[in-house]
Design an enzyme around this catalytic site. Structure first.
Site, PDB file in Angstrom:
ATOM      1  N   VAL A  67     -48.982  15.755  -2.237  1.00  0.00           N
ATOM      2  CA  VAL A  67     -47.950  16.239  -3.164  1.00  0.00           C
ATOM      3  C   VAL A  67     -48.548  16.259  -4.572  1.00  0.00           C
ATOM      4  O   VAL A  67     -49.230  15.307  -4.975  1.00  0.00           O
ATOM      5  CB  VAL A  67     -46.703  15.336  -3.110  1.00  0.00           C
ATOM      6  CG1 VAL A  67     -45.658  15.800  -4.118  1.00  0.00           C
ATOM      7  CG2 VAL A  67     -46.125  15.332  -1.695  1.00  0.00           C
TER       8      VAL A  67
ATOM      9  N   GLY B  29     -45.049  11.604  -3.679  1.00  0.00           N
ATOM     10  CA  GLY B  29     -45.985  11.578  -2.549  1.00  0.00           C
ATOM     11  C   GLY B  29     -45.516  10.598  -1.483  1.00  0.00           C
ATOM     12  O   GLY B  29     -45.464  10.921  -0.284  1.00  0.00           O
ATOM     13  N   HIS B  30     -45.158   9.386  -1.923  1.00  0.00           N
ATOM     14  CA  HIS B  30     -44.623   8.400  -0.979  1.00  0.00           C
ATOM     15  C   HIS B  30     -43.294   8.898  -0.393  1.00  0.00           C
ATOM     16  O   HIS B  30     -43.049   8.754   0.806  1.00  0.00           O
ATOM     17  CB  HIS B  30     -44.358   7.073  -1.689  1.00  0.00           C
ATOM     18  CG  HIS B  30     -45.547   6.458  -2.367  1.00  0.00           C
ATOM     19  ND1 HIS B  30     -45.715   6.465  -3.730  1.00  0.00           N
ATOM     20  CD2 HIS B  30     -46.636   5.818  -1.868  1.00  0.00           C
ATOM     21  CE1 HIS B  30     -46.830   5.845  -4.045  1.00  0.00           C
ATOM     22  NE2 HIS B  30     -47.427   5.450  -2.936  1.00  0.00           N
TER      23      HIS B  30
END
Ligand code: AMP
Length: 283
Positions: free
Chosen positions: A176, A36-37
């Protein structure tokens, strides 16, 4: 890639970048980085000449009794991921660097913090807005990247930028997910195998809400009742909230019109997970 722990060091690097007229993208994080990051860092990398990532577990956004002490940390792994993604600067301060003794100034958006996560975590967004404004002031980004997994956070920070007239663009990134639909979160490591399976209840509840909306249902209470019914049926889950709000004032709406945020938070033991989807009214 440069890694700095002090504001003075960061400032010197930013001053040199600004001197060369480089555009700067910022991805604020609490570390323990996952895909996600990484997706936000890739967006930032594509749009900007320089990319800064902050890795800081911000104490002011945790209430007493929350998981500040146990929040997962692995800076070595974060460093490697950032390096592989072409990050130019990691800002990795100690808490005392951001909040020295006598620190006194906080930023709040009380009317946007009433519902959703603000209801169960009443001091959370004050901490988030404060640290994000401090990062913006220090790192001077042209663009800042935030995930829609934390949609209330995105909308509150976006409003702070607008209300305070900050000169930067807020760029949202999509949530995500794991292949089975669970949103990636640093907190997923807290889950036991049984809780990990139970956590799919967030997806089930959100998909049910989406199906009702697609079928033409607009009454929030009926949609929310169905979401609650699904969560209650999962024995390892305890519902924190299921709410539908409009995306500007973040107030509850009885009828779904315009852009709406359908959001849910569920406890599995002590672990609290959140997820949501944005509903756009059809043209
Ligand atoms: P955190 O480290 O949890 O504070 O998150 C830092 C940033 O990454 C925030 O903008 C989050 O919204 C974003 N983020 C966290 N999880 C996800 C995810 N599964 N998909 C997209 N963005 C995410």
């Amino acid at each position: 890639m440069e890694i700095v722990e002090t504001q003075a060091q960061a400032k010197a690097i930013i001053r040199s970048w600004k001197g060369q007229k480089f555009s700067i993208g910022l991805v604020p994080t609490m570390g323990y980085l996952h895909e996600g990051h990484a997706s936000l860092i890739r967006l930032a990398r594509a749009d900007n000449e320089r990319v800064a990532v902050s890795v800081f577990v911000n104490p002011t956004q945790f209430a007493p009794g929350e998981d500040l002490a146990s929040y997962p940390r692995d800076f070595e792994r974060d460093r490697e991921l950032c390096q592989s993604l072409g990050v130019d600067l990691i800002f990795h301060p100690q808490p005392v660097e951001m909040y020295p003794p006598g620190y006194a100034t906080y930023v709040e958006a009380p009317s946007l913090s009433v519902n959703l996560c603000g209801r169960s975590r009443p001091t959370h967004f004050r901490g988030v807005l404060t640290v994000v404004l401090k990062l913006f002031a220090l790192l001077g980004p042209d663009r800042a990247y935030f995930g829609l997994k934390d949609a209330q956070q995105f909308f509150i920070i976006k409003r702070m930028v607008e209300d305070l007239g900050l000169d930067l663009a807020m760029i949202p990134g999509p949530t995500v997910r794991e292949p089975d639909g669970l949103a990636l979160s640093s907190r997923n490591v807290y889950l036991s195998p049984a809780e990990r399976s139970a956590a799919l209840v967030l997806q089930r509840a959100l998909r049910a809400a989406e199906r009702l909306l697609r079928a033409g249902e607009r009454r929030s209470d009926l949609i929310l009742a169905e979401m609650r019914r699904i969560v209650v049926a999962e024995t390892l889950a305890r519902l924190d909230y299921a709410e539908i709000v409009e995306t500007r004032g973040l107030s509850l709406i009885p009828q779904v019109t315009g852009q709406a945020l359908v959001a849910i938070a569920v406890f599995f033991g002590k672990t609290r997970l959140i997820d949501n989807f944005l509903w756009e009214a059809e043209a």
